[in-house]
Design a protein around this motif. Structure first.
Motif, mmCIF file in Angstrom:
data_model
loop_
_atom_site.group_PDB
_atom_site.id
_atom_site.type_symbol
_atom_site.label_atom_id
_atom_site.label_comp_id
_atom_site.label_asym_id
_atom_site.label_seq_id
_atom_site.Cartn_x
_atom_site.Cartn_y
_atom_site.Cartn_z
ATOM 1 N N LEU A 1 47.603 38.803 64.486
ATOM 2 C CA LEU A 1 48.822 38.181 65.007
ATOM 3 C C LEU A 1 48.468 37.201 66.108
ATOM 4 N N VAL A 2 49.069 36.005 66.043
ATOM 5 C CA VAL A 2 48.901 34.987 67.079
ATOM 6 C C VAL A 2 50.253 34.703 67.711
ATOM 7 N N LEU A 3 50.298 34.739 69.051
ATOM 8 C CA LEU A 3 51.464 34.286 69.809
ATOM 9 C C LEU A 3 51.069 32.983 70.475
ATOM 10 N N CYS A 4 51.722 31.899 70.117
ATOM 11 C CA CYS A 4 51.286 30.573 70.539
ATOM 12 C C CYS A 4 52.400 29.809 71.246
ATOM 13 N N ASP A 5 52.061 29.238 72.408
ATOM 14 C CA ASP A 5 52.980 28.355 73.112
ATOM 15 C C ASP A 5 53.000 26.995 72.405
ATOM 16 N N LEU A 6 54.069 26.241 72.586
ATOM 17 C CA LEU A 6 54.142 24.912 71.991
ATOM 18 C C LEU A 6 53.664 23.829 72.947
ATOM 19 N N GLN A 7 54.062 23.915 74.195
ATOM 20 C CA GLN A 7 53.762 22.854 75.160
ATOM 21 C C GLN A 7 52.510 23.211 75.948
ATOM 22 N N MET A 8 51.382 22.655 75.503
ATOM 23 C CA MET A 8 50.107 22.923 76.172
ATOM 24 C C MET A 8 49.336 21.611 76.317
ATOM 25 N N PRO A 9 48.580 21.466 77.409
ATOM 26 C CA PRO A 9 47.714 20.285 77.528
ATOM 27 C C PRO A 9 46.521 20.436 76.580
ATOM 28 N N GLU A 10 45.817 19.337 76.374
ATOM 29 C CA GLU A 10 44.607 19.339 75.554
ATOM 30 C C GLU A 10 44.926 19.449 74.069
ATOM 31 N N MET A 11 45.774 20.419 73.693
ATOM 32 C CA MET A 11 46.195 20.587 72.296
ATOM 33 C C MET A 11 47.543 21.289 72.293
#
Length: 396
Positions: free
Chosen positions: A50-60
């Motif tokens: 399972l991956v919990l991922c933010d949308l607004q991130m620097p670099e990528m």
């Protein structure tokens, strides 16, 4: 279960890690840089469930990260987490789904523990009970043999009147009882049937089974409408209305208790033939429902030209409309248009009490969804009807 958190905010990483561990998930890794998370996935993509991922991130950003998940054929589950505008989050979710990633849902910051727990329970349940047929592909010959051998079985999902919470009917949902793979769901074979010229044989098997089981329910005192899905590909043979009428009469099922839900997954091949057939079906007092309204090729043109008497609003516009302004606007407009056209409205995707209360207040006629019941084999329906009579008192 191994969980990977991807968020550039150290506080959010710590908070989510703490929440996950309090819920019993000991194997949690947090990455504050998306590039580091990609590197970890590249080394062992199958180790993360399972991956919990933010949308607004620097670099990528999160959208770029989704591209990497697709590139790596990530087979785990994905939860999108963000404090961004809700419509941006929904667009990202639809993008990930379009890439065939398994998206459990979305979470808004700050993340509610209850919502997180629900998503994780869903992920655990899906992981614990995989369907054997999910990894299998089937040929037209396989499906033709299954149809001929009588391996298609119907499950039925109840439809309930909003205002009295009474069961008025069921939708027929076909399954393939495969001799080796067990129960195969329609997403694995409906498109195959349409593309290989087997949709007519499939529909005839489904309709025949539905009518026989509807007759058994009527004999037991359950006078239910039975809805059967038909593709536009089914509506090319001009004697189709006569065939449906003969099958219903042979089974002893009144035509007015039959609903055909029309899904236009392909553009009409022969518009004149379809209009001819659909108009004759209505003349025989068979109800017509425009299914999944607002998606695919369903459009206002169909409402103008075809004598539908039921509009079925797709689940993507129903669940969560009470808290989503854009969904609520689309839903309200669809309901208002149907009322002006004199059409009954059915809401798919009623998944919780909040959905029920909102659609009831909005003036929808019929509810369908997991809040009421999942689809079930015909033999289970009578017992469920008794149980529903006890439960419905809470809703009226």
């Amino acid at each position: 279960m191994q969980v990977l958190i991807v968020d550039d905010d150290p506080f959010i990483c710590r908070l989510l890690t703490r929440q996950l561990r309090s819920l019993g998930f000991a194997k949690v890794t947090a990455c504050e840089r998306a590039l580091a998370a990609v590197a970890q996935l590249e080394q062992a993509p199958d180790s993360i469930d399972l991956v919990l991922c933010d949308l607004q991130m620097p670099e990528m950003d999160g959208i770029e990260f989704i591209r990497h998940l697709v590139r790596l054929d990530f087979a785990g589950a994905l939860v999108l987490v963000s404090g961004e505008d809700e419509r941006i989050l929904q667009s990202a979710e639809r993008l990930a789904q379009a890439h065939h990633l398994r998206v459990l849902g979305t979470l808004f910051k700050p993340v509610p523990s209850g919502r997180l727990q629900k998503l994780l329970e869903q992920a655990a349940a899906e992981r614990a009970a995989p369907r054997a047929a999910d990894s299998r592909s089937y040929s037209a010959e396989d499906l033709a043999r299954g149809i001929a051998a009588g391996e298609l079985v119907n499950h039925y999902q109840p439809k309930v009147d909003f205002h009295g919470a009474r069961v008025i009917g069921v939708e027929t949902l076909v399954r393939w009882q495969h001799p080796q793979d067990g129960l195969v769901y329609p997403d694995r074979f409906i498109e195959l049937a349409e593309d290989s010229g087997l949709i007519e044989a499939l529909m005839r098997a489904v309709l025949g089974n539905a009518l026989r089981e509807a007759r058994q329910w009527r004999d037991a005192g359950h006078l239910l409408q039975v809805a059967v899905n038909v593709s536009m590909d089914n509506l090319q043979v001009l004697d189709f209305p006569d065939f449906v009428e003969q099958e219903a009469l042979a089974a002893g099922v009144p035509l007015h208790s039959l609903v055909l839900e029309v899904t236009e997954s392909h553009l009409m091949k022969n518009r004149q033939a379809a209009l001819d057939i659909l108009t004759r079906l209505r003349l025989k007092r068979i109800s017509l429902s425009i299914d999944d309204f607002g998606t695919g090729h369903s459009s206002l043109v169909q409402l103008r030209d075809i004598p539908f008497n039921e509009l079925k609003i797709d689940r993507s516009f129903v669940h969560g409309a009470w808290r989503d302004v854009s969904l609520r606007s689309i839903l309200d407009a669809s309901l208002a248009m149907a009322r002006k056209l004199g059409m009954k409205t059915v809401a798919e995707g009623i998944e919780d009490r909040a959905d029920w209360d909102h659609l009831l207040a909005a003036g929808c006629d019929v509810a369908q969804g997991w809040f009421i019941a999942k689809a079930m084999p015909a033999a289970q329906l009578p017992a469920w009807l008794k149980e529903w009579e006890r439960r419905r008192r809470e809703l009226i």
